[in-house]
Motif scaffolding. Structure first.
Motif, short mmCIF file in Angstrom:
data_model
loop_
_atom_site.label_atom_id
_atom_site.label_comp_id
_atom_site.label_asym_id
_atom_site.label_seq_id
_atom_site.Cartn_x
_atom_site.Cartn_y
_atom_site.Cartn_z
N LYS A 106 0.80 -0.96 0.00
CA LYS A 106 0.02 0.10 0.15
C LYS A 106 0.91 1.30 0.06
O LYS A 106 0.54 2.17 -0.82
N MET A 107 2.05 1.31 1.04
CA MET A 107 2.92 2.58 0.79
C MET A 107 3.49 2.54 -0.42
O MET A 107 3.85 3.65 -0.87
N VAL A 108 3.95 1.63 -1.06
CA VAL A 108 4.77 1.73 -2.17
C VAL A 108 3.80 1.97 -3.33
O VAL A 108 4.49 3.22 -4.01
N LEU A 109 2.55 1.87 -3.40
CA LEU A 109 1.86 2.11 -4.29
C LEU A 109 1.52 3.61 -4.14
O LEU A 109 1.13 4.38 -5.00
N ALA A 110 0.99 4.09 -2.92
CA ALA A 110 0.91 5.37 -2.60
C ALA A 110 2.04 6.32 -3.10
O ALA A 110 1.51 7.24 -3.63
N ASP A 111 3.19 5.93 -2.74
CA ASP A 111 4.28 6.65 -3.22
C ASP A 111 4.28 6.85 -4.79
O ASP A 111 4.55 7.82 -5.13
N THR A 112 4.00 5.78 -5.34
CA THR A 112 4.14 5.50 -6.81
C THR A 112 3.20 6.92 -7.51
O THR A 112 3.46 7.40 -8.23
N LEU A 113 1.87 6.59 -6.75
CA LEU A 113 0.95 7.37 -7.32
C LEU A 113 1.22 8.92 -6.96
O LEU A 113 0.94 9.67 -7.99
N ILE A 141 3.08 -19.88 -14.27
CA ILE A 141 3.22 -18.38 -14.53
C ILE A 141 4.27 -17.75 -13.92
O ILE A 141 4.46 -17.65 -12.75
N ASP A 142 4.91 -17.06 -14.73
CA ASP A 142 6.04 -16.04 -14.11
C ASP A 142 6.14 -14.92 -15.19
O ASP A 142 6.96 -14.85 -16.16
N GLY A 143 5.46 -13.82 -14.83
CA GLY A 143 5.39 -12.61 -15.61
C GLY A 143 5.87 -11.34 -14.99
O GLY A 143 5.79 -11.18 -13.65
N HIS A 144 6.44 -10.50 -15.80
CA HIS A 144 6.98 -9.28 -15.10
C HIS A 144 6.69 -8.21 -16.31
O HIS A 144 6.78 -8.42 -17.31
N SER A 145 6.28 -6.80 -15.54
CA SER A 145 5.70 -5.93 -16.42
C SER A 145 5.68 -4.77 -15.81
O SER A 145 6.25 -4.65 -14.43
N THR A 146 5.03 -3.57 -16.27
CA THR A 146 5.21 -2.34 -15.44
C THR A 146 3.81 -1.65 -15.65
O THR A 146 3.10 -1.94 -16.85
N LEU A 147 3.26 -0.92 -14.80
CA LEU A 147 2.13 -0.39 -14.60
C LEU A 147 2.33 1.19 -14.47
O LEU A 147 3.28 1.61 -14.06
N ASN A 148 1.50 2.07 -15.14
CA ASN A 148 1.64 3.58 -15.41
C ASN A 148 0.46 4.13 -14.90
O ASN A 148 -0.76 3.71 -15.12
N PRO A 149 0.32 5.14 -13.96
CA PRO A 149 -0.84 6.08 -13.54
C PRO A 149 -1.55 6.47 -14.86
O PRO A 149 -0.94 6.81 -15.74
N VAL A 150 -2.90 6.25 -14.77
CA VAL A 150 -3.83 6.78 -15.76
C VAL A 150 -4.13 8.44 -15.55
O VAL A 150 -4.72 8.54 -14.61
N PRO A 151 -3.52 9.22 -16.36
CA PRO A 151 -3.93 10.61 -16.53
C PRO A 151 -5.37 10.92 -16.26
O PRO A 151 -6.48 10.30 -16.80
#
Length: 158
Positions: A106-113, A141-151
Motif C-alpha cells: 500500500k505504501m509503495v503504491l501510494a508513493d508511486t501514485l 506463470i512467471d510474468g513481469h511488467s510495468t503499470l503506469n498511472p492513468v491521467p
C-alpha cells in the motif's frame, strides 16, 4: 512399364500425404497472466483486472489461478481466484479480482501514485486450465511488467 510404376508411386505418395492431413494442428502452449488495470479504492483495497492469455490453437478453460504479486520488489500478497472462464484460441480475457494488499505494498503504491511514476510488478504462481477435450493441467506463470498511472483517473494504473 517404368512409366506405370512411376505413376503408381506418385499416386501412392499423394494418397499417403492426404491421409496425414487430419485437420488443423491442435497445439497447447503455456498461457500467461498479466495485470491489465489496478485500481486503488478509498478503503485501501485494490481491484486487479487480471488478463488471462491463451496462446494455444484450441480453446482453454481457466478454472483456478494462484499468483504471488510483487510490486516494485515488495510482496503484495496472493491473488487467488476461480474464474471459470473459457478463452478462445490465441485470445485473451479479463477477470476482476478484489485484493487486499500488504501494508508495505500500500505504501509503495501510494508513493508511486504521488510521484506519478511507473510501477514494476511481477506475478508468479500457477494457473489451472483445461485445454478443449483434454485433462486439466497446472501451468507455471512467471510474468513481469510495468503499470503506469492513468491521467485523469486518480488511483488507477494500467
Amino acid at each position: 512399364m517404368i512409366r506405370r510404376g512411376l505413376t503408381a508411386m506418385v499416386f501412392l505418395a499423394t494418397a499417403l500425404l492426404a491421409a496425414c492431413s487430419g485437420g488443423p494442428v491442435r497445439r497447447v502452449s503455456e498461457p500467461a497472466a498479466s495485470i491489465q488495470q489496478l485500481t486503488v479504492h478509498a478503503n485501501g483495497s485494490w481491484s486487479v483486472d487480471l488478463r488471462l492469455q491463451n496462446y494455444s490453437s484450441i480453446p482453454m478453460r481457466f478454472d483456478r489461478v494462484s499468483l504471488s504479486l510483487q510490486v516494485d520488489g515488495h510482496d503484495a500478497g496472493k491473488l487467488e481466484a476461480a474464474p471459470a472462464v473459457s478463452v478462445g484460441p490465441e485470445s485473451a480475457d479479463m477477470v476482476t479480482l478484489p485484493f487486499t494488499p500488504s501494508a508495505e505494498a500500500k505504501m509503495v503504491l501510494a508513493d508511486t501514485l504521488a510521484g506519478r511514476r511507473s510501477l514494476p510488478y511481477s506475478l508468479k504462481g500457477t494457473a489451472n486450465a483445461t485445454p478443449e477435450e483434454a485433462k486439466p493441467r497446472d501451468f507455471d506463470i512467471d510474468g513481469h511488467s510495468t503499470l503506469n498511472p492513468v491521467p485523469g483517473l486518480d488511483g488507477v494504473l494500467r
